[in-house]
Design an enzyme around this catalytic site. Structure first.
Site, PDB file in Angstrom:
ATOM      1  N   THR A   1       5.063  -7.487 -11.020  1.00 37.79           N
ATOM      2  CA  THR A   1       5.758  -8.283 -12.027  1.00 37.79           C
ATOM      3  C   THR A   1       6.899  -9.065 -11.382  1.00 37.79           C
ATOM      4  O   THR A   1       7.243  -8.844 -10.226  1.00 37.79           O
ATOM      5  CB  THR A   1       6.305  -7.385 -13.145  1.00 37.79           C
ATOM      6  OG1 THR A   1       7.130  -6.357 -12.568  1.00 37.79           O
ATOM      7  CG2 THR A   1       5.176  -6.725 -13.916  1.00 37.79           C
TER       8      THR A   1
ATOM      9  N   HIS B   1      10.101   3.010 -18.969  1.00 37.91           N
ATOM     10  CA  HIS B   1       9.478   3.200 -17.665  1.00 37.91           C
ATOM     11  C   HIS B   1      10.277   4.186 -16.815  1.00 37.91           C
ATOM     12  O   HIS B   1      11.413   4.526 -17.124  1.00 37.91           O
ATOM     13  CB  HIS B   1       9.362   1.867 -16.919  1.00 37.91           C
ATOM     14  CG  HIS B   1       8.237   1.007 -17.383  1.00 37.91           C
ATOM     15  ND1 HIS B   1       8.294   0.267 -18.553  1.00 37.91           N
ATOM     16  CD2 HIS B   1       7.005   0.771 -16.849  1.00 37.91           C
ATOM     17  CE1 HIS B   1       7.152  -0.390 -18.710  1.00 37.91           C
ATOM     18  NE2 HIS B   1       6.361  -0.105 -17.686  1.00 37.91           N
TER      19      HIS B   1
ATOM     20  N   PRO C   1       0.034  -8.201 -16.427  1.00 39.29           N
ATOM     21  CA  PRO C   1       1.245  -7.413 -16.667  1.00 39.29           C
ATOM     22  C   PRO C   1       0.947  -5.928 -16.761  1.00 39.29           C
ATOM     23  O   PRO C   1       1.804  -5.098 -16.471  1.00 39.29           O
ATOM     24  CB  PRO C   1       1.751  -7.960 -18.007  1.00 39.29           C
ATOM     25  CG  PRO C   1       1.180  -9.330 -18.108  1.00 39.29           C
ATOM     26  CD  PRO C   1      -0.167  -9.231 -17.450  1.00 39.29           C
ATOM     27  N   ASN C   2      -0.277  -5.599 -17.162  1.00 41.39           N
ATOM     28  CA  ASN C   2      -0.672  -4.196 -17.282  1.00 41.39           C
ATOM     29  C   ASN C   2      -2.183  -4.098 -17.140  1.00 41.39           C
ATOM     30  O   ASN C   2      -2.912  -4.882 -17.744  1.00 41.39           O
ATOM     31  CB  ASN C   2      -0.220  -3.639 -18.633  1.00 41.39           C
ATOM     32  CG  ASN C   2      -0.169  -2.127 -18.656  1.00 41.39           C
ATOM     33  OD1 ASN C   2      -1.132  -1.452 -18.307  1.00 41.39           O
ATOM     34  ND2 ASN C   2       0.963  -1.579 -19.065  1.00 41.39           N
TER      35      ASN C   2
ATOM     36  N   GLY D   1      -0.748  -7.227  -9.778  1.00 43.64           N
ATOM     37  CA  GLY D   1      -0.105  -6.326 -10.722  1.00 43.64           C
ATOM     38  C   GLY D   1       1.404  -6.326 -10.580  1.00 43.64           C
ATOM     39  O   GLY D   1       2.107  -5.736 -11.396  1.00 43.64           O
TER      40      GLY D   1
ATOM     41  N   GLY E   1       6.893  -6.534 -17.397  1.00 42.67           N
ATOM     42  CA  GLY E   1       5.964  -7.640 -17.586  1.00 42.67           C
ATOM     43  C   GLY E   1       5.134  -7.474 -18.844  1.00 42.67           C
ATOM     44  O   GLY E   1       4.802  -8.453 -19.522  1.00 42.67           O
ATOM     45  N   THR E   2       4.797  -6.229 -19.161  1.00 45.69           N
ATOM     46  CA  THR E   2       4.014  -5.969 -20.371  1.00 45.69           C
ATOM     47  C   THR E   2       4.801  -6.350 -21.615  1.00 45.69           C
ATOM     48  O   THR E   2       4.269  -6.965 -22.544  1.00 45.69           O
ATOM     49  CB  THR E   2       3.610  -4.487 -20.438  1.00 45.69           C
ATOM     50  OG1 THR E   2       2.927  -4.128 -19.237  1.00 45.69           O
ATOM     51  CG2 THR E   2       2.696  -4.226 -21.626  1.00 45.69           C
TER      52      THR E   2
ATOM     53  N   MET F   1       1.543   2.398  -7.067  1.00 44.77           N
ATOM     54  CA  MET F   1       0.320   1.726  -7.491  1.00 44.77           C
ATOM     55  C   MET F   1      -0.552   1.365  -6.298  1.00 44.77           C
ATOM     56  O   MET F   1      -1.782   1.474  -6.356  1.00 44.77           O
ATOM     57  CB  MET F   1       0.667   0.472  -8.297  1.00 44.77           C
ATOM     58  CG  MET F   1       1.094   0.756  -9.727  1.00 44.77           C
ATOM     59  SD  MET F   1      -0.232   1.523 -10.706  1.00 44.77           S
ATOM     60  CE  MET F   1      -1.408   0.174 -10.792  1.00 44.77           C
TER      61      MET F   1
ATOM     62  N   PHE G   1       0.799  -1.230   0.000  1.00 46.90           N
ATOM     63  CA  PHE G   1       0.000   0.000   0.000  1.00 46.90           C
ATOM     64  C   PHE G   1       0.830   1.278   0.000  1.00 46.90           C
ATOM     65  O   PHE G   1       0.301   2.357  -0.251  1.00 46.90           O
ATOM     66  CB  PHE G   1      -0.962   0.012   1.191  1.00 46.90           C
ATOM     67  CG  PHE G   1      -0.318   0.225   2.540  1.00 46.90           C
ATOM     68  CD1 PHE G   1      -0.389   1.463   3.165  1.00 46.90           C
ATOM     69  CD2 PHE G   1       0.328  -0.807   3.189  1.00 46.90           C
ATOM     70  CE1 PHE G   1       0.183   1.664   4.413  1.00 46.90           C
ATOM     71  CE2 PHE G   1       0.907  -0.622   4.435  1.00 46.90           C
ATOM     72  CZ  PHE G   1       0.835   0.615   5.049  1.00 46.90           C
TER      73      PHE G   1
ATOM     74  N   LYS H   1      11.674   1.701 -11.369  1.00 43.55           N
ATOM     75  CA  LYS H   1      11.207   0.339 -11.637  1.00 43.55           C
ATOM     76  C   LYS H   1      12.342  -0.650 -11.391  1.00 43.55           C
ATOM     77  O   LYS H   1      13.474  -0.439 -11.837  1.00 43.55           O
ATOM     78  CB  LYS H   1      10.691   0.227 -13.070  1.00 43.55           C
ATOM     79  CG  LYS H   1      10.064  -1.122 -13.403  1.00 43.55           C
ATOM     80  CD  LYS H   1       9.367  -1.084 -14.754  1.00 43.55           C
ATOM     81  CE  LYS H   1       8.782  -2.442 -15.121  1.00 43.55           C
ATOM     82  NZ  LYS H   1       7.801  -2.923 -14.126  1.00 43.55           N
TER      83      LYS H   1
END
EC number: 1.17.1.8
Length: 262
Positions: free
Chosen positions: A98, A152, A123-124, A96, A162-163, A13, A9, A156
């Site tokens: 990856t 990105h 992945p997205n 979500g 992942g996308t 994201m 949290f 990251k």
């Protein structure tokens, strides 16, 4: 009312997800999970001061019978154990994060099937990213020479994204593996041609100011095609996350890709 727990949290994201869940009349924020924090309630964090939900720092603290959906936006080193715990306790998952390995996904699918629990690894969560992947798969049937560039933010942790990996996997379903470029080519700098996935090269860019972006480049004799997707704000992912939380209870298997719910 769907009781939701959010893991991770304090990340970007996770932060957006907390607010999305709290502001959705169909969801209840039943708790958050983070093993390395000292807070006991989310309202001890400034941006969540108007909310009320317990913070769990250990799996044993979580009232598993009161949680319907586990949303995971944590880190690659934690996601496998988190999802395994949730599925073993018959909690649906929306993931979500990856970094899951193929063999880990296979094992998690087996756990979900055994317990009859639905789950989604995406992945997205951006609708535009899902469309890009589907368009790229279609294009690869006719233009099999392809490279992927993903861009990105510089915080990251994993590369490629992942996308990008999922895009390559979808393309590989319709494209026979073959050598691209000159078979005699060499790299004067290691890694100059990027990562190689079944003959496709994937390039990762990490820069401040970026959020999440991808280009799929196709080349053929006398022509080229570029498919590009841009996410400028993480808020764009929340529509997909909300959709997954709302629908995942109707499934009894673990799936990969938001397109499975569309």
């Amino acid at each position: 009312m769907i009781n939701v727990l959010v893991a991770g949290f304090k990340g970007s994201m996770g932060n957006k997800t907390i607010h999305m869940v709290a502001n959705n009349d169909k969801f209840k924020l039943a708790g958050v999970y983070n093993p390395v924090v000292t807070e006991k309630n989310v309202n001890e964090v400034a941006e969540f001061s108007d909310l009320d939900a317990p913070v769990y720092t250990d799996y044993e603290q979580i009232p598993v019978n009161d949680i319907d959906v586990w949303i995971d936006f944590t880190i690659p080193s934690a996601v496998y154990q988190n999802v395994k715990f949730a599925l073993e306790n018959k909690i649906s998952v929306v993931v979500g994060t990856t970094g899951l390995k193929d063999e880990q996904i296979v094992e998690l699918k087996e756990i979900a099937a055994k317990n009859g629990i639905g789950g989604l690894i995406a992945p997205n969560f951006g609708i535009s990213a899902v469309l890009l992947m589907q368009f790229a798969k279609q294009a690869a049937k006719y233009m099999p020479d392809v490279e992927i560039i993903e861009m990105h933010h510089d915080n990251k942790l994993d590369a490629p994204s992942g996308t990008a990996i999922n895009t390559a996997k979808l393309i590989a379903e319709v494209r026979e593996e073959h050598q691209q470029g000159n078979p005699e080519e060499t790299e004067s700098l290691d890694g100059a041609r990027g990562a190689n996935y079944e003959g496709m090269h994937i390039h990762s860019v990490r820069l401040p100011g970026y959020v999440a972006h991808e280009q799929v480049l196709f080349g053929s004799k006398g022509e080229a095609l570029t498919i590009r997707q841009d996410s400028f704000d993480r808020e764009s992912f929340m529509t997909g996350v909300a959709l997954a939380v709302e629908k995942i209870g109707d499934y009894n298997e673990l799936m990969v890709g938001l397109e499975n719910l569309l």
